[in-house]
Structures are given as structure tokens and as C-alpha cells.
Design an enzyme around this catalytic site. Structure first.
Site, PDB file in Angstrom:
ATOM      1  N   HIS A   1     -14.428  -1.707   9.159  1.00 44.18           N
ATOM      2  CA  HIS A   1     -13.848  -1.529   7.824  1.00 44.18           C
ATOM      3  C   HIS A   1     -14.287  -2.606   6.836  1.00 44.18           C
ATOM      4  O   HIS A   1     -13.687  -2.759   5.777  1.00 44.18           O
ATOM      5  CB  HIS A   1     -12.313  -1.475   7.883  1.00 44.18           C
ATOM      6  CG  HIS A   1     -11.803  -0.508   8.892  1.00 44.18           C
ATOM      7  ND1 HIS A   1     -12.128   0.831   8.861  1.00 44.18           N
ATOM      8  CD2 HIS A   1     -11.023  -0.669   9.980  1.00 44.18           C
ATOM      9  CE1 HIS A   1     -11.553   1.437   9.882  1.00 44.18           C
ATOM     10  NE2 HIS A   1     -10.889   0.550  10.588  1.00 44.18           N
TER      11      HIS A   1
ATOM     12  N   ARG B   1     -24.969  -7.448   1.678  1.00 45.32           N
ATOM     13  CA  ARG B   1     -24.209  -8.695   1.872  1.00 45.32           C
ATOM     14  C   ARG B   1     -24.904  -9.534   2.933  1.00 45.32           C
ATOM     15  O   ARG B   1     -24.989  -9.128   4.100  1.00 45.32           O
ATOM     16  CB  ARG B   1     -22.787  -8.394   2.335  1.00 45.32           C
ATOM     17  CG  ARG B   1     -21.981  -7.643   1.302  1.00 45.32           C
ATOM     18  CD  ARG B   1     -20.526  -7.702   1.650  1.00 45.32           C
ATOM     19  NE  ARG B   1     -19.766  -6.807   0.790  1.00 45.32           N
ATOM     20  CZ  ARG B   1     -18.437  -6.803   0.699  1.00 45.32           C
ATOM     21  NH1 ARG B   1     -17.742  -7.647   1.454  1.00 45.32           N
ATOM     22  NH2 ARG B   1     -17.812  -5.969  -0.099  1.00 45.32           N
TER      23      ARG B   1
ATOM     24  N   LYS C   1       0.810  -1.215   0.000  1.00 44.76           N
ATOM     25  CA  LYS C   1       0.000   0.000   0.000  1.00 44.76           C
ATOM     26  C   LYS C   1       0.844   1.267   0.000  1.00 44.76           C
ATOM     27  O   LYS C   1       0.407   2.304  -0.500  1.00 44.76           O
ATOM     28  CB  LYS C   1      -0.996  -0.043   1.151  1.00 44.76           C
ATOM     29  CG  LYS C   1      -1.953  -1.239   0.965  1.00 44.76           C
ATOM     30  CD  LYS C   1      -2.914  -1.403   2.078  1.00 44.76           C
ATOM     31  CE  LYS C   1      -4.047  -0.432   1.928  1.00 44.76           C
ATOM     32  NZ  LYS C   1      -5.099  -0.725   2.927  1.00 44.76           N
TER      33      LYS C   1
ATOM     34  N   ARG D   1      -8.526  -6.819  -8.818  1.00 51.07           N
ATOM     35  CA  ARG D   1      -9.332  -8.047  -8.954  1.00 51.07           C
ATOM     36  C   ARG D   1     -10.806  -7.672  -9.076  1.00 51.07           C
ATOM     37  O   ARG D   1     -11.162  -6.511  -8.934  1.00 51.07           O
ATOM     38  CB  ARG D   1      -9.144  -8.910  -7.704  1.00 51.07           C
ATOM     39  CG  ARG D   1      -9.497  -8.139  -6.448  1.00 51.07           C
ATOM     40  CD  ARG D   1      -9.558  -8.995  -5.214  1.00 51.07           C
ATOM     41  NE  ARG D   1      -9.594  -8.187  -4.009  1.00 51.07           N
ATOM     42  CZ  ARG D   1     -10.672  -7.653  -3.451  1.00 51.07           C
ATOM     43  NH1 ARG D   1     -11.864  -7.810  -4.030  1.00 51.07           N
ATOM     44  NH2 ARG D   1     -10.597  -6.931  -2.357  1.00 51.07           N
TER      45      ARG D   1
ATOM     46  N   GLU E   1      -6.574   2.872  -1.703  1.00 53.13           N
ATOM     47  CA  GLU E   1      -5.903   1.678  -2.240  1.00 53.13           C
ATOM     48  C   GLU E   1      -6.524   1.288  -3.572  1.00 53.13           C
ATOM     49  O   GLU E   1      -7.570   1.797  -3.959  1.00 53.13           O
ATOM     50  CB  GLU E   1      -5.988   0.498  -1.260  1.00 53.13           C
ATOM     51  CG  GLU E   1      -7.370  -0.068  -1.076  1.00 53.13           C
ATOM     52  CD  GLU E   1      -7.349  -1.452  -0.404  1.00 53.13           C
ATOM     53  OE1 GLU E   1      -6.293  -2.099  -0.350  1.00 53.13           O
ATOM     54  OE2 GLU E   1      -8.417  -1.879   0.051  1.00 53.13           O
TER      55      GLU E   1
ATOM     56  N   GLU F   1      -1.565   8.013   8.174  1.00 56.72           N
ATOM     57  CA  GLU F   1      -2.443   8.822   7.343  1.00 56.72           C
ATOM     58  C   GLU F   1      -3.271   9.718   8.236  1.00 56.72           C
ATOM     59  O   GLU F   1      -3.578   9.349   9.377  1.00 56.72           O
ATOM     60  CB  GLU F   1      -3.420   7.913   6.568  1.00 56.72           C
ATOM     61  CG  GLU F   1      -3.069   7.751   5.135  1.00 56.72           C
ATOM     62  CD  GLU F   1      -3.979   6.786   4.382  1.00 56.72           C
ATOM     63  OE1 GLU F   1      -5.089   6.471   4.846  1.00 56.72           O
ATOM     64  OE2 GLU F   1      -3.541   6.349   3.318  1.00 56.72           O
ATOM     65  N   LYS F   2      -3.662  10.856   7.708  1.00 54.05           N
ATOM     66  CA  LYS F   2      -4.631  11.690   8.401  1.00 54.05           C
ATOM     67  C   LYS F   2      -5.899  10.853   8.549  1.00 54.05           C
ATOM     68  O   LYS F   2      -6.348  10.218   7.597  1.00 54.05           O
ATOM     69  CB  LYS F   2      -4.890  12.947   7.550  1.00 54.05           C
ATOM     70  CG  LYS F   2      -5.998  13.817   8.055  1.00 54.05           C
ATOM     71  CD  LYS F   2      -5.435  14.949   8.887  1.00 54.05           C
ATOM     72  CE  LYS F   2      -6.530  15.630   9.687  1.00 54.05           C
ATOM     73  NZ  LYS F   2      -6.151  15.856  11.084  1.00 54.05           N
TER      74      LYS F   2
ATOM     75  N   LYS G   1     -17.227  -3.856   4.329  1.00 55.56           N
ATOM     76  CA  LYS G   1     -18.418  -3.325   3.665  1.00 55.56           C
ATOM     77  C   LYS G   1     -19.612  -4.252   3.885  1.00 55.56           C
ATOM     78  O   LYS G   1     -19.474  -5.474   3.867  1.00 55.56           O
ATOM     79  CB  LYS G   1     -18.150  -3.214   2.163  1.00 55.56           C
ATOM     80  CG  LYS G   1     -16.999  -2.282   1.834  1.00 55.56           C
ATOM     81  CD  LYS G   1     -16.464  -2.532   0.427  1.00 55.56           C
ATOM     82  CE  LYS G   1     -15.193  -1.724   0.207  1.00 55.56           C
ATOM     83  NZ  LYS G   1     -14.478  -2.148  -1.008  1.00 55.56           N
TER      84      LYS G   1
ATOM     85  N   GLY H   1      -8.619  -6.117   4.376  1.00 51.18           N
ATOM     86  CA  GLY H   1      -9.712  -6.498   5.273  1.00 51.18           C
ATOM     87  C   GLY H   1      -9.740  -5.679   6.555  1.00 51.18           C
ATOM     88  O   GLY H   1     -10.290  -6.121   7.561  1.00 51.18           O
TER      89      GLY H   1
HETATM   90  P1  ADP Z   1      -8.052  -2.521   3.697  1.00 51.74           P
HETATM   91  O1  ADP Z   1      -7.076  -2.844   2.609  1.00 51.74           O
HETATM   92  O2  ADP Z   1      -7.675  -3.134   5.007  1.00 51.74           O
HETATM   93  O3  ADP Z   1      -9.464  -2.759   3.314  1.00 51.74           O
HETATM   94  P2  ADP Z   1      -8.319   0.360   3.135  1.00 51.74           P
HETATM   95  O4  ADP Z   1      -7.162   1.272   3.010  1.00 51.74           O
HETATM   96  O5  ADP Z   1      -9.039  -0.028   1.896  1.00 51.74           O
HETATM   97  O6  ADP Z   1      -7.864  -0.950   3.965  1.00 51.74           O
HETATM   98  O7  ADP Z   1      -9.363   0.985   4.147  1.00 51.74           O
HETATM   99  C1  ADP Z   1     -10.500   0.288   4.562  1.00 51.74           C
HETATM  100  C2  ADP Z   1     -11.459   1.220   5.252  1.00 51.74           C
HETATM  101  O8  ADP Z   1     -10.822   1.842   6.383  1.00 51.74           O
HETATM  102  C3  ADP Z   1     -11.937   2.392   4.403  1.00 51.74           C
HETATM  103  O9  ADP Z   1     -13.023   2.055   3.591  1.00 51.74           O
HETATM  104  C4  ADP Z   1     -12.311   3.378   5.494  1.00 51.74           C
HETATM  105  O10 ADP Z   1     -13.539   3.015   6.076  1.00 51.74           O
HETATM  106  C5  ADP Z   1     -11.248   3.177   6.538  1.00 51.74           C
HETATM  107  N1  ADP Z   1     -10.108   4.108   6.328  1.00 51.74           N
HETATM  108  C6  ADP Z   1      -9.001   3.886   5.586  1.00 51.74           C
HETATM  109  N2  ADP Z   1      -8.188   4.973   5.587  1.00 51.74           N
HETATM  110  C7  ADP Z   1      -8.789   5.910   6.345  1.00 51.74           C
HETATM  111  C8  ADP Z   1      -8.463   7.257   6.750  1.00 51.74           C
HETATM  112  N3  ADP Z   1      -7.325   7.857   6.355  1.00 51.74           N
HETATM  113  N4  ADP Z   1      -9.346   7.915   7.558  1.00 51.74           N
HETATM  114  C9  ADP Z   1     -10.485   7.324   7.973  1.00 51.74           C
HETATM  115  N5  ADP Z   1     -10.849   6.062   7.641  1.00 51.74           N
HETATM  116  C10 ADP Z   1     -10.028   5.356   6.841  1.00 51.74           C
END
Ligand code: ADP
Length: 448
Positions: free
Chosen positions: A235, A337, A116, A291, A287, A200-201, A237, A164
Site C-alpha cells: 500500500h 520514488r 476515515k 496536505r 480517503e 470495505e469490499k 506508492k 501508510g
Molecule cells: P492509508 O491511509 O493507509 O494509505 P488508504 O485507504 O488510502 O489507506 O488505502 C491505501 C491503499 O490500500 C490503496 O491505495 C489501495 O491500494 C489499498 N486499498 C484501500 N482500500 C481498498 C479496497 N477497498 N480494496 C482493495 N484495496 C484497497
């Protein structure tokens, strides 16, 4: 075109891929663990091969067994679905080394987006906006404190190898940071064998918006609009819709262009999804998934494009036969889901399904491998079905979803259906007024 495809997955997605193959006149090979011998994906495929015991590491993740199954049956291509080996670059390489086609992106792009930190740096250089954060992995806690102070609290500690939602911890103030770093590192190490983390913020009220793309080997990249996947728990969906109730036409067009331009420059191939957080009118990349995604059917519903069919055509060297201007977004779609879980505690609920009735009617799609008498095994993901509803507009879609949920019967185990029956009547949901933390607040307020 391929004559025979091996589907290296199980459950609803294996059925989904089987359906696309059948409609294209391609014969199919299912693989299965001993726990899935009676599963629908095995029954509906033309051939099947048992590849190991229930544990996924010994079956659905067992690369030598899957390659052997291909060789025994003469399958020319492998569709990995989602999860399992779908984002394993090494698997894609091994498949190619055996003269088999991997139905998915190039290994180098799978590898790039799987890291990532590298992904974020790469897309930034391709013109995609990212969440403010550390420039790469953070080293010592001291360094992390300095970077966090620059970003401004709250900050989110994330795992470079993440997936995940694991290895993700929020630090609301400087005193919380050491603990968040330690727990994120430990979780990342145990889940991914890699404890690299970055900062990250932390965004307080964003929506999760993702753009579905298709790219062929002739350099054409198109997008199928966006999906809004803001309703999440831990996190993960649970409810996805397309188009997003939060975007206007100009925003949709602009993010679509940014994404297709970037992926054209990258030379991307196949289907993929670029995920963003969206807050106060701005998009921030989080990200890219290289796929097919669980929630792809909502994009299919509003565009009429069969994404799996396109994946197969592209992998066989075919060109995408439509242009961006041919893609018309029509109406609104929502996916729920259906998980074998307690709807409020989310405790997994494997066991025998004693009663089953699928909803139907115009605009209703139920993707699932369950039937009355089916035993949901305890070894895998708890997703047992996806209810996807399409309507002329969001209102019609919501009313259709409400009646479809009321028709759907899955007896004998706990499922997430009762939660959706509540959500589809909630004023915030009806107004499309929610963000990524909304569901957690809702569950806390409703006795979860
Ligand atoms: P993963 O690969 O574990 O699914 P992601 O980077 O796709 O991780 O993030 C998954 C979820 O986490 C996002 O959909 C969001 O809900 C939350 N998230 C990720 N980054 C942030 C952020 N910078 N601030 C707030 N929530 C975040």
C-alpha cells in the site's frame, strides 16, 4: 504576503518548499534534528534552528520546539510539508493560537478527514461515491460477520485512524475474518493508539486514482486533474503518473466536477487530494489527504502550476488567479520514488552516499537533498529523492524516464533505481496495463 516562513520538515520536501519561498521573495527558516545538522535543507534556508535529538518524536514532531523556533526567528507562517505534523489538527490549532499562520487546511477539515469513518460518511453526504462497506465502525466479531456477509467476500478490514497502509487486512472467506479483525485491531492500536476498525469490499483489480485540488478563502475550488498511483508495494506508492492511462476525457471531467462540487459545499481551504479506487469505470472514495502529497510534482508538470506557491498564496489570503477552464493538461509525467532500500526486499539501506550524479535535460526534475558524502540517517523515512519526468505524451515520457534512470547514479547504498529500470521496460507498464496489486505479483515473480 509573508516575509518569513518556517519549514517544519526535512529532506526533499523541505527543499521543495524552500524553493517556492525563494522564488516568491520570502525568507526561510529550517528546523532540524541533531542528525540533520549537515542536511541540504538546513544549508539552503536563510536561518536554521536545531529542535532536538534524532528521534522524530523529540524533534520534527516536537510542537513546543517548533513554536519556539518560530518565535525566536519571527517567522509568520509554518509549512508542514507531508508526514510529521502535516495532518495533526491540534498542531494547526496551536499554531493559530500563537498568532502564526498554518499553511494548510482548516483544523476541522484535517480532523474530519483524519478519521476515515467520519470522512467516508461526510463525503458520501456531499455526493462522492464510496466503497461499499460497513456504515461506520464495527463492534463485535459477530456483527462483523453479519456485515461482511452482506458486503460479500473478500472484505478488507481497515483502521479508522489508518495511514501508510497500516491496520489493513484482507479476509477472503468467513473463516479468515476473526484473524483479520484481531490483527488489524492490534496493528491499529499500536500504530495509532486507536483500534476502531471498519469493513470495505476488497476490490480485486482497481487502480488508485487521486484528484488534486486547490481551494481559496473566497470559495473557489479547482482541480488539477488526476494522478494514477496504482504501482504500490504494501500500500505504499512507488511510481505515480499523470494523467492516468486508464481514464478518458469524460471520466476525468466527471470525477473532477464531483470532487470540486463536494469540496465547495464543504468550504475546504488550501491544497488537498481526494483518493479513489477505480474499477470497471466506477470511482470509489477511499480517503482524503489534507496536505501536500509526495507525488504532487507530476500534477505540476502537466499543468505548469506550482502547488506549493498556491498553498502559500492561499494561506496569505490570496485568491486563486485562474479558473478551471484555464487549467490545461499538457503531455504526460511520471514520478519514481528513489528510496534508500534494497530494490527487491525493500530492506532500508541507510549509510553514506559515496557517488552521486543527477540526471538532467529537458523535462527532467530531480527533487532531492542528497549529495556525494551525504549520510542517509536511519531514523526517518527512506525516501531520498524523486525523479519526475515530463514528455509530450506517455511514450516520450517513458523513453525520457528510461534514459534519466540510466543517468542517475547513487552509490554506496541500495536504492530502488534498479527496480524502476526494470519496470520502465516491462510490457504491462509500457501499455499502462496495471492495477494496485500488479507490483506485488511482479515482485513475487521476480524473486523478491
Ligand atoms: P492509508 O491511509 O493507509 O494509505 P488508504 O485507504 O488510502 O489507506 O488505502 C491505501 C491503499 O490500500 C490503496 O491505495 C489501495 O491500494 C489499498 N486499498 C484501500 N482500500 C481498498 C479496497 N477497498 N480494496 C482493495 N484495496 C484497497
Amino acid at each position: 504576503m509573508f516575509e518569513k516562513i518556517l519549514i517544519a520538515n526535512r529532506g526533499e520536501i523541505a527543499l521543495r518548499i524552500n524553493r517556492a519561498c525563494k522564488e516568491m521573495g520570502i525568507s526561510t527558516v529550517a528546523v532540524h534534528s541533531t542528525a540533520d545538522a549537515e542536511a541540504m535543507h538546513v544549508r539552503l534556508a536563510d536561518e536554521s534552528v536545531c529542535i532536538g535529538p534524532p528521534s522524530a518524536t523529540q524533534s520534527y514532531l516536537n510542537i513546543p520546539q517548533i513554536i519556539a523556533a518560530c518565535e525566536i526567528t519571527g517567522a509568520e507562517a509554518i509549512h508542514p510539508g507531508y508526514g510529521f505534523l502535516s495532518e495533526n489538527a491540534r498542531f494547526a490549532e496551536i499554531v493559530a493560537e500563537h498568532g502564526i499562520t498554518f499553511i494548510g487546511p482548516r483544523p476541522e477539515h484535517i480532523r474530519l478527514m483524519g478519521d476515515k469513518i467520519a470522512a467516508k460518511q461526510a463525503v458520501k453526504s456531499l455526493g462522492i461515491p464510496t466503497v461499499p462497506g460497513s456504515d461506520g465502525a464495527v463492534g463485535s466479531d459477530r456483527d462483523a460477520q453479519i456485515i461482511a456477509a452482506e458486503i460479500g467476500f473478500p472484505v478488507l478490514v481497515k483502521a479508522a485512524a489508518g495511514g501508510g497502509g497500516r491496520g489493513m487486512k484482507v479476509a477472503r472467506k468467513p473463516e479468515d475474518l476473526s484473524f483479520a479483525l484481531a490483527t488489524a485491531r492490534a496493528e491499529a492500536k499500536s500504530a495509532f493508539g486507536d483500534d476502531a476498525i471498519y469493513l470495505e469490499k476488497y476490490l480485486e483489480r482497481p487502480r488508485h486514482i487521486e484528484v488534486q485540488v486547490l481551494a481559496d478563502s473566497f470559495g473557489k475550488v479547482v482541480h488539477l486533474g488526476e494522478r494514477d498511483c496504482s504501482l504500490q508495494r504494501r500500500h505504499q506508492k512507488l511510481w505515480e503518473e499523470a494523467p492516468s492511462p486508464a481514464l478518458n476525457e469524460a471520466q476525468r471531467e466527471s470525477i473532477g466536477k464531483v470532487v470540486t462540487n463536494a469540496l465547495t459545499k464543504l468550504g475546504y481551504l488550501g491544497a488537498g487530494t481526494v483518493e479513489f479506487l477505480f474499477e470497471d469505470g466506477a470511482f470509489y472514495f477511499i480517503e482524503m489527504n489534507t496536505r501536500l502529497q509526495v507525488e504532487h510534482p507530476v500534477s505540476e508538470a502537466i499543468t505548469g502550476i506550482d502547488i506549493v506557491r498556491e498553498q502559500i498564496r492561499i494561506a496569505a489570503g490570496g485568491a486563486i488567479e485562474f479558473d478551471q477552464s484555464d487549467i490545461v493538461i499538457s503531455g504526460h509525467a511520471i514520478e519514481c520514488r528513489i528510496n534508500a532500500e534494497n530494490p527487491f526486499t525493500f530492506q532500508p539501506s541507510p549509510g553514506t552516499i559515496t557517488q552521486f550524479h543527477a540526471p538532467g535535460g529537458l523535462g527532467v526534475r530531480f527533487d532531492s537533498g542528497i549529495y556525494s558524502g551525504y549520510r542517509v540517517p536511519p531514523y526517518y523515512d527512506s525516501l531520498i529523492g524523486k525523479l519526475v519526468v515530463h514528455g509530450k505524451n506517455r511514450n516520450e515520457c517513458l523513453m525520457r524516464l528510461r534514459r534519466s534512470l540510466d543517468e542517475l547514479v547513487v552509490g554506496g547504498i541500495d536504492t530502488t533505481i534498479p527496480l524502476f529500470q526494470q519496470l520502465v521496460r516491462d510490457p504491462d507498464i509500457l501499455n499502462g496495463d496495471y492495477h494496485i496489486h500488479w507490483l506485488e505479483h511482479y515482485l513475487a515473480a521476480h524473486g523478491a
